[in-house]
Write a protein that holds these residues in place. Structure first.
Motif, mmCIF file in Angstrom:
data_model
loop_
_atom_site.group_PDB
_atom_site.id
_atom_site.type_symbol
_atom_site.label_atom_id
_atom_site.label_comp_id
_atom_site.label_asym_id
_atom_site.label_seq_id
_atom_site.Cartn_x
_atom_site.Cartn_y
_atom_site.Cartn_z
ATOM 1 N N GLY A 92 0.850 -1.177 0.000
ATOM 2 C CA GLY A 92 0.000 0.000 0.000
ATOM 3 C C GLY A 92 0.885 1.227 0.000
ATOM 4 N N VAL A 93 0.285 2.378 0.333
ATOM 5 C CA VAL A 93 1.025 3.646 0.260
ATOM 6 C C VAL A 93 1.620 4.041 1.606
ATOM 7 N N GLY A 94 0.765 4.189 2.626
ATOM 8 C CA GLY A 94 1.183 4.789 3.895
ATOM 9 C C GLY A 94 2.164 3.913 4.657
ATOM 10 N N VAL A 95 3.244 4.535 5.114
ATOM 11 C CA VAL A 95 4.253 3.776 5.888
ATOM 12 C C VAL A 95 4.325 4.314 7.319
ATOM 13 N N ASN A 117 -2.870 1.569 -5.280
ATOM 14 C CA ASN A 117 -4.252 1.697 -4.791
ATOM 15 C C ASN A 117 -4.788 3.135 -4.867
ATOM 16 N N ILE A 118 -4.124 3.961 -5.648
ATOM 17 C CA ILE A 118 -4.512 5.379 -5.728
ATOM 18 C C ILE A 118 -5.935 5.554 -6.279
ATOM 19 N N ALA A 119 -6.233 4.842 -7.365
ATOM 20 C CA ALA A 119 -7.573 4.968 -7.962
ATOM 21 C C ALA A 119 -8.619 4.508 -6.955
ATOM 22 N N GLY A 188 -7.524 23.925 -3.695
ATOM 23 C CA GLY A 188 -6.489 23.013 -3.204
ATOM 24 C C GLY A 188 -5.486 23.723 -2.327
ATOM 25 N N LEU A 189 -4.967 22.983 -1.352
ATOM 26 C CA LEU A 189 -3.929 23.542 -0.479
ATOM 27 C C LEU A 189 -2.819 22.506 -0.349
ATOM 28 N N ASP A 190 -1.663 22.844 -0.844
ATOM 29 C CA ASP A 190 -0.521 21.930 -0.744
ATOM 30 C C ASP A 190 0.729 22.744 -1.044
ATOM 31 N N PRO A 191 1.580 22.966 -0.040
ATOM 32 C CA PRO A 191 2.744 23.830 -0.267
ATOM 33 C C PRO A 191 3.701 23.293 -1.326
ATOM 34 N N TYR A 192 3.590 21.996 -1.627
ATOM 35 C CA TYR A 192 4.547 21.414 -2.580
ATOM 36 C C TYR A 192 3.928 21.117 -3.941
ATOM 37 N N ALA A 193 2.669 21.501 -4.126
ATOM 38 C CA ALA A 193 1.998 21.150 -5.393
ATOM 39 C C ALA A 193 2.450 22.052 -6.531
ATOM 40 N N PRO A 226 -0.084 12.543 3.933
ATOM 41 C CA PRO A 226 0.309 11.426 4.803
ATOM 42 C C PRO A 226 0.182 11.869 6.263
ATOM 43 N N LEU A 227 0.184 10.923 7.191
ATOM 44 C CA LEU A 227 0.211 11.292 8.608
ATOM 45 C C LEU A 227 1.670 11.503 8.993
ATOM 46 N N LEU A 228 1.995 12.755 9.279
ATOM 47 C CA LEU A 228 3.361 13.136 9.654
ATOM 48 C C LEU A 228 3.248 13.972 10.923
ATOM 49 N N SER A 230 3.926 16.943 11.082
ATOM 50 C CA SER A 230 3.393 18.245 10.650
ATOM 51 C C SER A 230 1.922 18.186 10.234
ATOM 52 N N THR A 231 1.379 16.993 10.018
ATOM 53 C CA THR A 231 -0.030 16.920 9.595
ATOM 54 C C THR A 231 -0.932 16.323 10.685
ATOM 55 N N ALA A 232 -0.319 15.851 11.785
ATOM 56 C CA ALA A 232 -1.138 15.278 12.865
ATOM 57 C C ALA A 232 -2.005 16.384 13.460
ATOM 58 N N ASP A 233 -3.283 16.099 13.680
ATOM 59 C CA ASP A 233 -4.236 17.073 14.239
ATOM 60 C C ASP A 233 -4.289 18.366 13.429
ATOM 61 N N MET A 234 -4.028 18.265 12.137
ATOM 62 C CA MET A 234 -4.009 19.458 11.278
ATOM 63 C C MET A 234 -5.383 20.148 11.298
ATOM 64 N N ILE A 235 -6.457 19.332 11.342
ATOM 65 C CA ILE A 235 -7.804 19.906 11.427
ATOM 66 C C ILE A 235 -8.327 19.629 12.842
ATOM 67 N N ILE A 277 -15.911 8.914 7.064
ATOM 68 C CA ILE A 277 -14.623 8.539 7.670
ATOM 69 C C ILE A 277 -14.266 7.090 7.344
ATOM 70 N N ASP A 278 -13.045 6.916 6.833
ATOM 71 C CA ASP A 278 -12.567 5.569 6.499
ATOM 72 C C ASP A 278 -11.433 5.124 7.428
ATOM 73 N N VAL A 279 -10.755 6.095 8.047
ATOM 74 C CA VAL A 279 -9.534 5.768 8.808
ATOM 75 C C VAL A 279 -9.595 6.388 10.197
ATOM 76 N N LEU A 308 -11.453 0.973 4.133
ATOM 77 C CA LEU A 308 -11.713 0.246 2.882
ATOM 78 C C LEU A 308 -11.150 0.953 1.656
ATOM 79 N N GLY A 309 -10.455 2.086 1.873
ATOM 80 C CA GLY A 309 -9.992 2.898 0.742
ATOM 81 C C GLY A 309 -9.281 2.095 -0.330
ATOM 82 N N ALA A 310 -8.446 1.152 0.101
ATOM 83 C CA ALA A 310 -7.645 0.396 -0.873
ATOM 84 C C ALA A 310 -8.235 -0.980 -1.141
HETATM 85 N N1 LIG Z 1 -7.758 4.888 3.107
HETATM 86 C C1 LIG Z 1 -6.958 4.185 2.364
HETATM 87 O O1 LIG Z 1 -7.115 2.987 2.231
HETATM 88 C C2 LIG Z 1 -5.818 4.856 1.665
HETATM 89 C C3 LIG Z 1 -5.403 4.379 0.418
HETATM 90 C C4 LIG Z 1 -4.337 5.014 -0.212
HETATM 91 C C5 LIG Z 1 -3.706 6.078 0.398
HETATM 92 N N2 LIG Z 1 -4.128 6.477 1.622
HETATM 93 C C6 LIG Z 1 -3.464 7.583 2.298
HETATM 94 O O2 LIG Z 1 -3.585 8.752 1.516
HETATM 95 C C7 LIG Z 1 -2.531 9.630 1.815
HETATM 96 C C8 LIG Z 1 -2.021 10.299 0.566
HETATM 97 O O3 LIG Z 1 -1.536 9.345 -0.355
HETATM 98 P P1 LIG Z 1 -0.864 9.829 -1.714
HETATM 99 O O4 LIG Z 1 -0.440 8.603 -2.417
HETATM 100 O O5 LIG Z 1 -1.716 10.792 -2.412
HETATM 101 O O6 LIG Z 1 0.410 10.569 -1.154
HETATM 102 P P2 LIG Z 1 1.307 11.612 -1.938
HETATM 103 O O7 LIG Z 1 2.612 11.580 -1.264
HETATM 104 O O8 LIG Z 1 1.255 11.386 -3.396
HETATM 105 O O9 LIG Z 1 0.601 12.984 -1.623
HETATM 106 C C9 LIG Z 1 0.611 13.592 -0.383
HETATM 107 C C10 LIG Z 1 0.526 15.084 -0.606
HETATM 108 O O10 LIG Z 1 0.385 15.713 0.651
HETATM 109 C C11 LIG Z 1 1.068 16.959 0.562
HETATM 110 N N3 LIG Z 1 1.307 17.474 1.897
HETATM 111 C C12 LIG Z 1 2.185 17.034 2.834
HETATM 112 N N4 LIG Z 1 2.104 17.801 3.933
HETATM 113 C C13 LIG Z 1 1.145 18.732 3.687
HETATM 114 C C14 LIG Z 1 0.599 19.785 4.452
HETATM 115 N N5 LIG Z 1 1.002 20.034 5.699
HETATM 116 N N6 LIG Z 1 -0.379 20.539 3.897
HETATM 117 C C15 LIG Z 1 -0.816 20.285 2.643
HETATM 118 N N7 LIG Z 1 -0.323 19.311 1.876
HETATM 119 C C16 LIG Z 1 0.637 18.533 2.400
HETATM 120 C C17 LIG Z 1 2.320 16.600 -0.195
HETATM 121 O O11 LIG Z 1 2.930 17.739 -0.754
HETATM 122 C C18 LIG Z 1 1.784 15.667 -1.248
HETATM 123 O O12 LIG Z 1 1.461 16.355 -2.439
HETATM 124 C C19 LIG Z 1 -1.519 8.765 2.560
HETATM 125 O O13 LIG Z 1 -1.587 9.020 3.914
HETATM 126 C C20 LIG Z 1 -1.988 7.375 2.366
HETATM 127 O O14 LIG Z 1 -1.661 6.509 3.354
HETATM 128 C C21 LIG Z 1 -5.170 5.908 2.262
#
Ligand SMILES: NC(=O)c1ccc[n+]([C@@H]2O[C@H](COP(=O)([O-])OP(=O)(O)OC[C@H]3O[C@@H](n4cnc5c(N)ncnc54)[C@H](O)[C@@H]3O)[C@@H](O)[C@H]2O)c1
Ligand SMILES: O=C(O)[C@H](O)COP(=O)(O)O
Length: 613
Positions: A92-95, A117-119, A188-193, A226-228, A230-235, A277-279, A308-310
């Motif tokens: 999967g994606v999240g580590v 599992n992105i789609a 959209g809000l993403d400092p790296y987009a 991702p859960l980092l 810097s993103t924990a409790d972001m909302i 909510i899925d997670v 169930l996202g993936a």
């Molecule tokens: N529910 C599920 O089953 C399921 C399935 C797949 C992915 N996920 C989760 O989805 C999340 C995203 O996956 P992805 O593949 O799109 O990751 P990704 O790395 O492609 O994208 C994450 C984006 O978050 C941005 N970001 C990071 N910190 C930010 C912040 N503070 N503010 C705004 N943007 C910020 C990054 O710049 C990046 O563009 C992961 O946590 C992953 O585990 C969940």
């Protein structure tokens, strides 16, 4: 991918198929399992392993394949619990459930499936968006208990509404495209987009510090970061209070990016209208404990799914194949395609580097077995210089880490004193530092060397490995001051073109080699042939290299210098006899110590190295 790139089986010849142990403690799709089972490895599939069982099983395993439920903690990654672990694969994606830092310190490669599992995740987000807007969960639950409720379950339309997306990565961008297709306006809000990519998907990117603006404006909010830390409790409470009372929020990213207690309060006190909510911060949710996660999942304004996202057939096939392929590749010494704790090397870039990785690893192993065999601890305190000529120098790769990792691996693979750790792209520089091995790299764009790789179709090149003592020690042999090996990559093959002061032979660095330094006099070849023949050893090839004109290091060239003991054996020979040559024999058969001793005692043979590559 690479047959011999980074991590070899422990002291086994490269040609054999080693058996490693692979543990899968969570459900994994059959496709990848079938692939693993068709290999030589031992596969243990226990899809319901508890943490306690995992700790007791781990010591004997080399690879661990998990999904989101297994927590790979620092304590599981301690050398006494997982001494043999080389790779952790996340299907999967999240580590965030893996302590990547602890794995990196031990040189354990962490891989994932960044696209598989992105789609599925994006589609699930849209499913929750619509379900939340139209009360699908409550309507269905009501019908199951015989209730025909219509007026209570009037929903809202999404077309024409504004969706805010925090995190415009792979999932976020896909959600954006789907949402615009539903007629939504997307912020959209993403400092790296990338603003261009966002614009092309119809997303209005809100600049840095624009969270407040976004929260006030949106009718729906979805987070895909991702859960980092810097993103924990972001909302949290402050953010939720900024939103419209009619707004709905979605979480298909990770439990914890929304503060769950604040979200529960917002739903109970009506600051927002609903959530999909899925997670959760607690997975699986423990309903009997009435945790915040359980209360959220039960809340009537929440459409809840159990992570169930993936969970689609297609996504599970994808991630299973992705990670199982990588695990097999890593176990056979190759490079992963999606290592989380190694530099990103695109497949086409790695394909380009692959023959050089192989060449450098063999050159370095030849170095240790030929030059440093009597004093392997002398690798430390030396500086190794890799000079790239030809294609690699003309267009330098974005990262040479696979090349320097191959150097360290090759230097250390024939001696087992690197603390029992495998050398790989993750830990190579750390191991080099610990051993006092310094590495320099140079790119030399000279046309001469490219001509020496004629027929290479432009992808060939030459690499020079030069080793220098960083400090001259009192009784150090002069010949050990600088030692040189040159290698060549043509489109299909790798060769050694120079070894120490000797050039003129081009031999393939593979299999078992006998490297003999001898006086260049007639009769030597016959004598050597007799010895190996007597021991039933076949000669695959034989090459003779003479002293190179340039000298090329190795104690100043010239070829007249003798090593300790040589003069006694050669006493009485004329000065013309002292010219040296190198004989390289590719052999098959059991080359014992006795064979090496016999060869060394032959008249005119100065030195014999047995090299296994
Ligand atoms: N529910 C599920 O089953 C399921 C399935 C797949 C992915 N996920 C989760 O989805 C999340 C995203 O996956 P992805 O593949 O799109 O990751 P990704 O790395 O492609 O994208 C994450 C984006 O978050 C941005 N970001 C990071 N910190 C930010 C912040 N503070 N503010 C705004 N943007 C910020 C990054 O710049 C990046 O563009 C992961 O946590 C992953 O585990 C969940
Ligand atoms: O990060 C992911 O890839 C998803 O959360 C999927 O998790 P799962 O493998 O446990 O379904």
């Amino acid at each position: 991918m690479s047959p011999s790139a980074i991590t070899p089986p422990p002291s086994s010849p490269t040609t054999s198929s080693p058996t490693f142990k692979i543990l899968i403690p969570e459900p994994l799709s059959e496709e990848g399992l079938t692939l693993l089972r068709s290999s030589t490895h031992e596969v243990t599939y226990h899809p319901k392993t508890t943490p306690e069982t995992l700790a007791s099983l781990l010591p004997s395993y080399h690879a661990l394949i998990i999904r989101s439920e297994t927590k790979v903690t620092a304590s599981l990654l301690s050398p006494d619990i997982s001494p043999n672990l080389r790779v952790i694969a996340r299907a999967g994606v999240g580590v965030d459930n893996i302590n990547v830092e602890a794995a990196t310190k031990r040189g354990i490669i962490v891989v994932n499936s960044p696209h598989g599992n992105i789609a599925a995740a994006a589609e699930h987000t849209i499913a929750l968006l619509l379900a939340t807007a139209r009360n699908v969960g409550r309507a269905d639950a009501g019908m199951k208990t015989g209730k025909w409720e219509r007026s209570k379950l009037v929903g809202v339309e999404v077309g024409g509404k504004t969706l805010g997306i925090i995190g415009l990565g792979k999932v976020g961008m896909k959600v954006a495209r789907m949402a615009t297709g539903l007629g939504m306006k997307v912020l959209g809000l993403d400092p790296y987009a990338s603003p261009e990519i966002a614009r092309s998907a119809g997303v209005k990117l809100i600049g840095g510090g624009g969270m407040e603006e976004l929260l006030k404006e949106v009718d729906f909010l979805t987070v895909h970061t991702p859960l980092l830390a810097s993103t924990a409790d972001m909302i949290g409470e402050k953010e939720l209070r900024l939103m419209k009372r009619t707004a709905r929020v979605l979480n298909v990213a990770r439990g914890g990016v929304y503060n769950e207690a604040a979200l529960l309060k917002a739903l109970e006190e009506g600051w927002i209208a609903g959530a999909g909510i899925d997670v959760y911060t607690q997975e699986p949710v423990k309903f009997d404990e009435e945790s915040t996660a359980a209360r959220l999942a039960r809340h009537p304004k929440v459409v809840a799914t159990p992570h169930l996202g993936a969970s689609t057939v297609e996504a599970q096939e994808n991630v299973s194949m992705d990670v199982c392929t990588q695990v097999l590749e890593i176990l056979r010494g190759g490079m992963p395609t999606a290592a989380v704790n190694a530099p990103l090397i695109l497949p086409e870039e790695y394909r380009r580097l692959e023959p050089f990785v192989k060449l450098i690893e063999r050159m370095a192993s030849l170095y240790t077995q030929h030059f440093a065999r009597k004093k392997p601890n002398r690798l430390g305190g030396r500086r190794f210089e890799l000079t790239y000529h030809g294609a690699l120098a003309s267009v330098p790769p974005p990262s040479t880490r696979p090349l320097t990792a191959a150097l360290i691996k090759g230097l250390l693979s024939s001696i087992s004193s690197h603390a029992g750790r495998d050398v790989n792209i993750v830990n190579a520089s750390l191991i080099a530092r610990e051993r006092g091995i310094a590495i320099d790299e140079k790119f030399v764009r000279d046309n001469d060397t490219t001509t020496s790789t004629s027929g290479s179709g432009g992808e060939g090149g030459q690499v020079t490995l030069r080793s220098l003592l960083t400090s001259k020690e009192g009784n150090e042999d002069e010949q050990e001051q600088e030692q040189v090996i040159e290698g060549v990559v043509t489109s299909n093959d790798i060769f050694i073109s120079k070894l120490d002061r000797f050039a003129g032979a081009n031999f393939q660095p593979e299999g078992t080699l006998l490297v003999l330094r001898n006086y260049d006099r007639p009769g030597k070849i016959g004598g050597v042939g007799m010895v190996v023949g007597r021991h039933g050893i076949n000669i695959r090839f034989m090459q003779v290299a003479g002293l190179s004109n340039s000298g090329g290091g190795g104690g100043g060239g010239g070829g007249t210098k003798r090593r300790e003991g040589e003069e006694v054996r050669e006493k009485g020979k004329g000065e013309e006899d002292s010219k040296e040559a190198l004989m390289i024999l590719g052999v098959e058969g059991d080359v014992t110590e006795e064979v090496v001793r016999e060869l060394t005692s032959q008249e005119g043979i100065l030195d014999v190295s047995l090299v296994r590559l």
